[in-house]
Design an enzyme around this catalytic site. Structure first.
Site, PDB file in Angstrom:
ATOM      1  N   ASP A 154       0.951  -1.086  -0.088  1.00  0.00           N
ATOM      2  CA  ASP A 154       0.044  -0.073  -0.138  1.00  0.00           C
ATOM      3  C   ASP A 154       0.711   1.233   0.034  1.00  0.00           C
ATOM      4  O   ASP A 154       0.727   2.235   0.971  1.00  0.00           O
ATOM      5  CB  ASP A 154      -0.838   0.229   1.065  1.00  0.00           C
ATOM      6  CG  ASP A 154      -1.773  -1.301   1.384  1.00  0.00           C
ATOM      7  OD1 ASP A 154      -2.194  -1.938   0.505  1.00  0.00           O
ATOM      8  OD2 ASP A 154      -1.870  -1.803   2.457  1.00  0.00           O
TER       9      ASP A 154
ATOM     10  N   GLU B 107     -11.603  -0.335  -3.373  1.00  0.00           N
ATOM     11  CA  GLU B 107     -10.739   0.228  -2.117  1.00  0.00           C
ATOM     12  C   GLU B 107      -9.374   1.074  -2.701  1.00  0.00           C
ATOM     13  O   GLU B 107      -9.305   1.287  -3.968  1.00  0.00           O
ATOM     14  CB  GLU B 107     -10.182  -0.624  -1.094  1.00  0.00           C
ATOM     15  CG  GLU B 107      -9.264  -1.850  -1.852  1.00  0.00           C
ATOM     16  CD  GLU B 107      -8.834  -3.028  -0.872  1.00  0.00           C
ATOM     17  OE1 GLU B 107      -9.481  -3.071   0.187  1.00  0.00           O
ATOM     18  OE2 GLU B 107      -8.117  -3.672  -1.624  1.00  0.00           O
TER      19      GLU B 107
HETATM   20  O1  FUB Z   1      -3.206  -3.590   3.379  1.00  0.00           O
HETATM   21  C1  FUB Z   1      -4.458  -3.977   3.947  1.00  0.00           C
HETATM   22  C2  FUB Z   1      -5.380  -3.494   3.098  1.00  0.00           C
HETATM   23  O2  FUB Z   1      -5.229  -4.343   1.735  1.00  0.00           O
HETATM   24  C3  FUB Z   1      -5.502  -2.100   2.359  1.00  0.00           C
HETATM   25  O3  FUB Z   1      -6.295  -1.392   3.444  1.00  0.00           O
HETATM   26  C4  FUB Z   1      -6.234  -2.543   1.293  1.00  0.00           C
HETATM   27  O4  FUB Z   1      -6.182  -1.303   0.040  1.00  0.00           O
HETATM   28  C5  FUB Z   1      -5.450  -3.594   0.454  1.00  0.00           C
HETATM   29  O5  FUB Z   1      -4.328  -3.310  -0.172  1.00  0.00           O
END
Ligand code: FUB
Length: 348
Positions: A31, A244
């Site tokens: 991320d 997301e």
């Molecule tokens: O790293 C945890 C979660 O996985 C993140 O918040 C999402 O975007 C995905 O990458």
């Protein structure tokens, strides 16, 4: 990429064909939110660990506890790990799951924005402050009022207004907030409250930040992502709808809102005329990587634009043990972005 394909991957060949090596390999990172502060690159990633939690569709296996900030003198130099920047034990309101963070700078102070679950199991977004871009960061005692869900990304516009983009489906709990309050009644399931396929998709949110960057200056507003006819993307359109990993960058005066499609594993983007949208879907930036999640940031460094992203190649496909990478992206004359394949001549 889909989980069931990982067993068949030749990782030696995949790594030879990868468009980027991992930026660091002494810890697992994911991320990556990259910023160019001064003349140095700073990367704010998640710090992946194997805490032993079982894999599930709510992401319980993403049990991260802290953040390390990485820095690079230039895009071709080694990434340096500046050590512990913030640990969950030092955040009074947060219990666990320090997921994808971002950071920004204002008047010589640095602000780390991060999601974590509070003691009621609800994702909130917090802020921690430092005099240095690499921390250590001092957390605020409470999360941002009115914050919810995950994956904050804080964009600074040319007029010095700052906006936070956020939200994430399934384990990110966005689907539990469709009436403005957390719906805790239903049995916890990643797909409870997801609209029917022919209904409009759930939307990410944006809120202007207060001048001190510690609170929202307004109630978060949903961000519309529209198709070429001006209709909202539908929940069943999972190759294009938001899941997301929101990010906002500007190119030639236009606002580019980019995000992950989650269960179809693309990084896509949509273009608008102002920070609130609406944004018109414009295509894919990155094809699927090894690993379930895909997440990115976009950072202009001198006169080039770079995509920071992750995959699970360093752990040979373990979903929650990822590594961050970087590749240049190119715009066409009409402002669209050329889609990147994370591995050249390699098919899963
Ligand atoms: O790293 C945890 C979660 O996985 C993140 O918040 C999402 O975007 C995905 O990458």
């Amino acid at each position: 990429m889909p989980e069931d394909k990982i067993d068949h991957i030749n990782f030696t060949k995949l790594n030879e064909n990868a468009i980027s090596p991992p930026l660091v390999d002494h810890i697992y990172t994911a991320d990556p939110s990259a910023h160019y502060f001064g003349d140095k690159i700073y990367i704010y990633p998640s710090h992946d660990i194997d805490a032993g939690d079982a894999f599930d569709d709510l992401g319980s296996h993403f049990a991260m506890e802290d953040y390390h900030v990485l820095s690079m003198d230039s895009i071709n130099s080694k990434a340096f790990d500046n050590g512990l920047a913030l640990h969950v034990r030092d955040v009074p309101w947060a219990e666990k799951q320090m997921w994808a963070p971002d950071a920004n700078e204002k008047d010589g102070k640095y602000y780390l924005f991060f999601p974590a679950k509070d003691y009621d199991g609800i994702f909130r977004i917090g802020v921690a402050v430092s005099d240095s871009p690499v921390g250590p960061f001092k957390p605020q005692p409470n999360p941002i009022k009115g914050s919810f869900s995950i994956d904050p990304a804080v964009f600074r516009d040319e007029d010095n207004a700052y906006f936070m983009y956020f939200g994430g489906l399934w384990g990110g709990q966005l689907q539990r907030w469709n009436n403005g309050e957390f719906n805790a009644k239903f049995p916890e399931s990643p797909t409870a409250f997801i609209p029917e396929d022919d209904a409009p998709a759930l939307l990410p949110y944006v809120a202007k930040m207060r001048d001190d960057l510690l609170e929202f200056d307004e109630t978060p507003r949903p961000i519309k992502i529209l198709d070429e006819s001006g209709n909202m993307l539908l929940a069943g359109d999972n190759q294009r709808r938001f899941f997301e990993a929101a990010w906002l960058h500007k190119h030639n005066g236009k606002y580019y809102f980019s995000y992950s499609t989650g269960d179809t594993h693309f990084i896509c983007y949509a273009i608008g005329d102002n920070p609130y949208g609406p944004f018109f879907y414009a295509g894919r930036i990155l094809n699927p990587v090894v690993g379930w999640t895909t997440h990115h940031s976009i950072c202009k460094i001198e006169n080039k634009t770079y995509l920071f992203y992750h995959d699970s190649s360093l752990s040979k496909g373990i979903t929650h043990l990822r590594c961050i990478k970087v590749a240049e992206i190119k715009y066409r004359d009409d402002g669209t972005i050329v889609t990147l394949d994370p591995y050249k001549d390699f098919h899963f």
